[in-house]
Design a protein around this motif. Structure first.
Motif, short mmCIF file in Angstrom:
data_model
loop_
_atom_site.label_atom_id
_atom_site.label_comp_id
_atom_site.label_asym_id
_atom_site.label_seq_id
_atom_site.Cartn_x
_atom_site.Cartn_y
_atom_site.Cartn_z
N ASP A 45 -69.82 6.52 17.65
CA ASP A 45 -70.87 7.18 18.43
C ASP A 45 -71.08 8.58 17.87
OD1 ASP A 45 -72.43 8.53 20.30
OD2 ASP A 45 -71.66 7.30 21.96
N PRO A 46 -72.29 8.90 17.32
CA PRO A 46 -72.50 10.21 16.70
C PRO A 46 -72.38 11.38 17.68
CG PRO A 46 -74.58 9.01 16.90
CD PRO A 46 -73.50 8.06 17.27
N SER A 47 -72.62 11.14 18.95
CA SER A 47 -72.55 12.24 19.93
C SER A 47 -71.12 12.60 20.31
CB SER A 47 -73.35 11.87 21.19
OG SER A 47 -72.83 10.67 21.76
N THR A 48 -70.21 11.60 20.29
CA THR A 48 -68.83 11.85 20.70
C THR A 48 -67.85 11.81 19.54
OG1 THR A 48 -68.41 9.51 21.14
CG2 THR A 48 -69.32 10.83 22.95
N GLY A 49 -68.25 11.13 18.45
CA GLY A 49 -67.32 10.97 17.34
C GLY A 49 -66.28 9.91 17.59
N GLN A 50 -66.39 9.21 18.70
CA GLN A 50 -65.43 8.17 19.06
C GLN A 50 -66.02 6.79 18.82
OE1 GLN A 50 -62.31 8.99 20.12
NE2 GLN A 50 -62.91 11.14 19.80
N ALA A 51 -65.14 5.78 18.71
CA ALA A 51 -65.59 4.40 18.51
C ALA A 51 -66.29 3.89 19.77
CB ALA A 51 -64.41 3.51 18.17
N ARG A 52 -67.41 3.20 19.57
CA ARG A 52 -68.12 2.62 20.70
C ARG A 52 -67.36 1.40 21.21
NH1 ARG A 52 -74.46 2.68 18.72
NH2 ARG A 52 -74.81 4.94 18.98
N MET A 53 -67.46 1.16 22.51
CA MET A 53 -66.72 0.05 23.13
C MET A 53 -67.70 -1.01 23.62
SD MET A 53 -63.77 1.31 22.61
CE MET A 53 -62.72 0.11 23.47
N ASN A 54 -67.28 -2.27 23.49
CA ASN A 54 -68.05 -3.38 24.04
C ASN A 54 -67.79 -3.48 25.54
OD1 ASN A 54 -69.14 -4.30 21.57
ND2 ASN A 54 -67.16 -5.26 21.04
N PRO A 55 -68.67 -4.19 26.27
CA PRO A 55 -68.45 -4.36 27.74
C PRO A 55 -67.09 -4.95 28.08
CG PRO A 55 -70.67 -5.04 27.12
CD PRO A 55 -69.93 -4.78 25.85
N ASP A 56 -66.55 -5.78 27.19
CA ASP A 56 -65.26 -6.40 27.49
C ASP A 56 -64.07 -5.52 27.14
OD1 ASP A 56 -65.38 -6.46 24.77
OD2 ASP A 56 -65.11 -8.64 24.55
N GLY A 57 -64.35 -4.26 26.70
CA GLY A 57 -63.27 -3.32 26.39
C GLY A 57 -62.83 -3.31 24.95
N THR A 58 -63.36 -4.21 24.14
CA THR A 58 -63.00 -4.21 22.71
C THR A 58 -63.90 -3.23 21.95
OG1 THR A 58 -64.51 -6.04 22.25
CG2 THR A 58 -62.21 -6.58 22.80
N LYS A 59 -63.46 -2.82 20.77
CA LYS A 59 -64.24 -1.89 19.95
C LYS A 59 -65.44 -2.61 19.34
CE LYS A 59 -60.59 1.34 18.62
NZ LYS A 59 -59.85 1.95 17.46
N ALA A 60 -66.59 -1.94 19.35
CA ALA A 60 -67.79 -2.49 18.72
C ALA A 60 -67.68 -2.30 17.21
CB ALA A 60 -69.04 -1.80 19.26
N THR A 61 -67.98 -3.35 16.46
CA THR A 61 -67.87 -3.28 15.00
C THR A 61 -69.17 -3.73 14.35
OG1 THR A 61 -66.97 -5.52 14.83
CG2 THR A 61 -65.39 -3.70 15.07
#
Length: 560
Positions: free
Chosen positions: A106-122
């Motif tokens: 996520d460019p605004s937070t610098g953190q990995a985006r998460m899917n609704p099920d809690g897994t990392k979006a890739t």
């Protein structure tokens, strides 16, 4: 395994890397410091190579001075590797692209985006994967062929002027002030970490002054940062470690520039390196390599600048090369000719303005250049040598312009006759030869499509709008018949014809319903026949303004 120059011939990247680690331990383990000095000598020649490859070259051929691959020696340098020579095995980067699943950031937070099920979006992304392969290079001593140009600056000698130039190059490379003083502690020099300056003991020899300055510049470069401000990952070095690094860089830089280094001693290397693991020793060697590379590159650049500045101060006519006249203007009222020329002076492109003025009692000239003005820098005797050369370039350009404007075989031959008949051409043999070659080429090109080319109008009388007028193809003649008549030796009737200098395109002829003639309009004369006929008839002389005056010009004293 076969031994190659004291090193096992490794075929894999992993084996090569193991040999590098083993070599690093040996470099620091010899109590007599010979191995360490041997490595630094190699580093002085290959300072822009990686740490690993520098060590590999030092291990396999410590006396190497310039290396390249087999193909590079052949294609780039015109040299051939001698039969039976063993290659020096080094590592060459071979990165490759590979598609991999990577986290979406996520460019605004610098953190990995998460899917609704809690897994990392890739996402599937193409990335560059670093990789290496083992390649062979060869030293220049293993090759024969074309002589190599001198590389780098000349070695420092006892010549005072060269010493002063080299010292100035060091000063320009150093970001802090340098001054001489009496140092009561007995030290040859020091870097003041608070006042950010370098002090040198006054009265030392030239070579000792240079070596001391390089040593202190290394301290300033590597060890000037306050430990409190250093990044956490940066190692905190002891005073002894700092001296090892500074002395190592100074030795390497001095070796590169051919400065006497026999008094350097690294007897304390084994003691300093005791207890340190290979990664720590490798990091120290890499700091030494990077500092030496940056310093050598910077000093080389400033030394080259100073050499060029000195050459400008002693500029000669021979330093002005590749002279080409690109524009000439004539002012009859003021009796002035102004010429613009391009040239190369000491490897730099320069534009010159060359003016010739006519006076009642003779001629004068001026030569000026953009930036550094050649008129102010070059001695008058050299300007007098340069002026006739510029005059020849102007005359040569005028003949070239005449040739460029010649659109027919006759016009091209007129240029050739002009060269034959003009007395005092004011051209060099090379220029005359080049003009005749250009005339031959243009005459052959025009003759290949020599006109006139006749096209018959089969549907209507020739009139405005009934035939094409290409801008690059001159109409030479228009003929109308009294009526539509059969054309001799042609299977059609016509109202008349148009003759062109060059052939029309098929589209141009078809659009106006024109039929090309199938015979040669005019028998060509040989150059010799034409020349004989021309010489029988008197020719009018060329206008004086079309060429620069043929006489060698000499400046009036007041023009300077």
């Amino acid at each position: 395994m076969n031994k190659t120059n004291g090193m096992y011939k490794s075929s894999s990247v992993e084996e090569i890397r193991k040999s590098i680690d083993s070599a690093i331990e040996k470099i620091f383990s010899y109590m007599n410091s010979d191995k360490f000095k041997e490595y630094l000598k190699c580093l002085s020649k290959f300072h822009n190579y990686s740490l690993g490859n520098t060590i590999l070259i030092a291990l396999q051929k410590p006396d190497a001075t310039l290396v390249a691959g087999y193909t590079a020696w052949k294609n780039q340098f015109g040299r051939q590797v001698q039969k039976g020579e063993q290659g020096i095995r080094i590592l060459a980067p071979t990165p490759y692209k590979r598609k991999m699943e990577v986290d979406i950031i996520d460019p605004s937070t610098g953190q990995a985006r998460m899917n609704p099920d809690g897994t990392k979006a890739t996402e599937l992304k193409e990335i560059m994967v670093p990789a290496f392969k083992v390649v062979n290079v060869f030293d220049v001593s293993q090759t024969d062929g074309r002589p190599l140009p001198t590389i780098g600056v000349n070695e420092l000698t006892g010549d005072v002027r060269q010493y002063e130039m080299f010292f100035e190059a060091l000063k320009r490379s150093c970001p802090v002030p340098i001054a001489f003083e009496q140092i009561d502690s007995g030290a040859k020099g020091y870097y003041h970490t608070v006042e950010h300056r370098i002090a040198l003991q006054e009265g030392m020899s030239q070579v000792q002054t240079i070596k001391t300055l390089i040593h202190e510049m290394t301290h300033q470069k590597l060890h000037s940062m306050d430990p409190k401000e250093m990044p956490q990952e940066e190692p905190r070095l002891t005073r002894n470690a700092k001296e090892v690094e500074a002395e190592s860089v100074a030795y390497t830089v001095a070796q590169h520039f051919g400065i006497e280094t026999s008094d350097y001693s690294f007897a304390y290397i084994a003691g300093w390196s005791a207890g340190k693991d290979t990664p720590e020793l490798k990091a120290s060697l890499d700091r030494i390599r990077k500092a030496a590379d940056e310093m050598i590159t910077t000093i080389d650049g400033h030394f080259a600048e100073l050499q060029k500045e000195q050459a400008w101060e002693h500029l000669t006519a021979e330093d002005v090369k590749d002279i080409v006249c690109i524009e000439s203007k004539y002012y009859p009222v003021s009796r002035l000719a102004e010429h613009t020329l391009t040239c190369e002076i000491l490897g730099e492109p320069v534009k010159l303005t060359y003016e010739v003025s006519q006076h009642d009692d003779g001629e004068g000239f001026t030569i000026h250049s953009e930036g550094k003005d050649i008129w102010e820098i070059m001695p008058e005797p050299e300007l007098r040598k340069l002026e006739p050369i510029l005059s020849q370039a102007v005359t040569f350009a005028a003949w070239q312009k005449d040739l460029a404007n010649a659109e027919t075989v006759d016009a091209v031959r007129d240029v050739r006759y002009g060269l034959f008949e003009t007395e005092n051409l004011n051209l060099s043999r090379a220029q005359i030869s080049a003009l005749h070659e250009a005339i031959d080429q243009k005459e052959a090109a025009i003759a290949a499509v020599a006109g006139p080319f006749r096209y018959y109008s089969t549907q209507r009388p020739v009139d405005i709008g009934t035939f094409p007028k290409p801008p690059d193809n001159r109409v030479m003649e228009i003929v109308n018949f009294d009526k539509r008549i059969p054309v001799e030796n042609e299977p059609f009737h016509a109202w008349g014809y148009v003759e062109y200098q060059k052939p029309l395109t098929e589209k141009q002829a078809n659009e106006y319903e024109l039929r090309p003639a199938s015979f040669q309009i005019q028998e060509k004369k040989s150059v010799l026949q034409d020349l004989q006929e021309k010489k029988k008839a008197p020719r009018e002389p060329k206008a004086k303004e079309s060429k620069a005056p043929a006489k060698t010009r000499r400046p009036k004293e007041e023009s300077r």
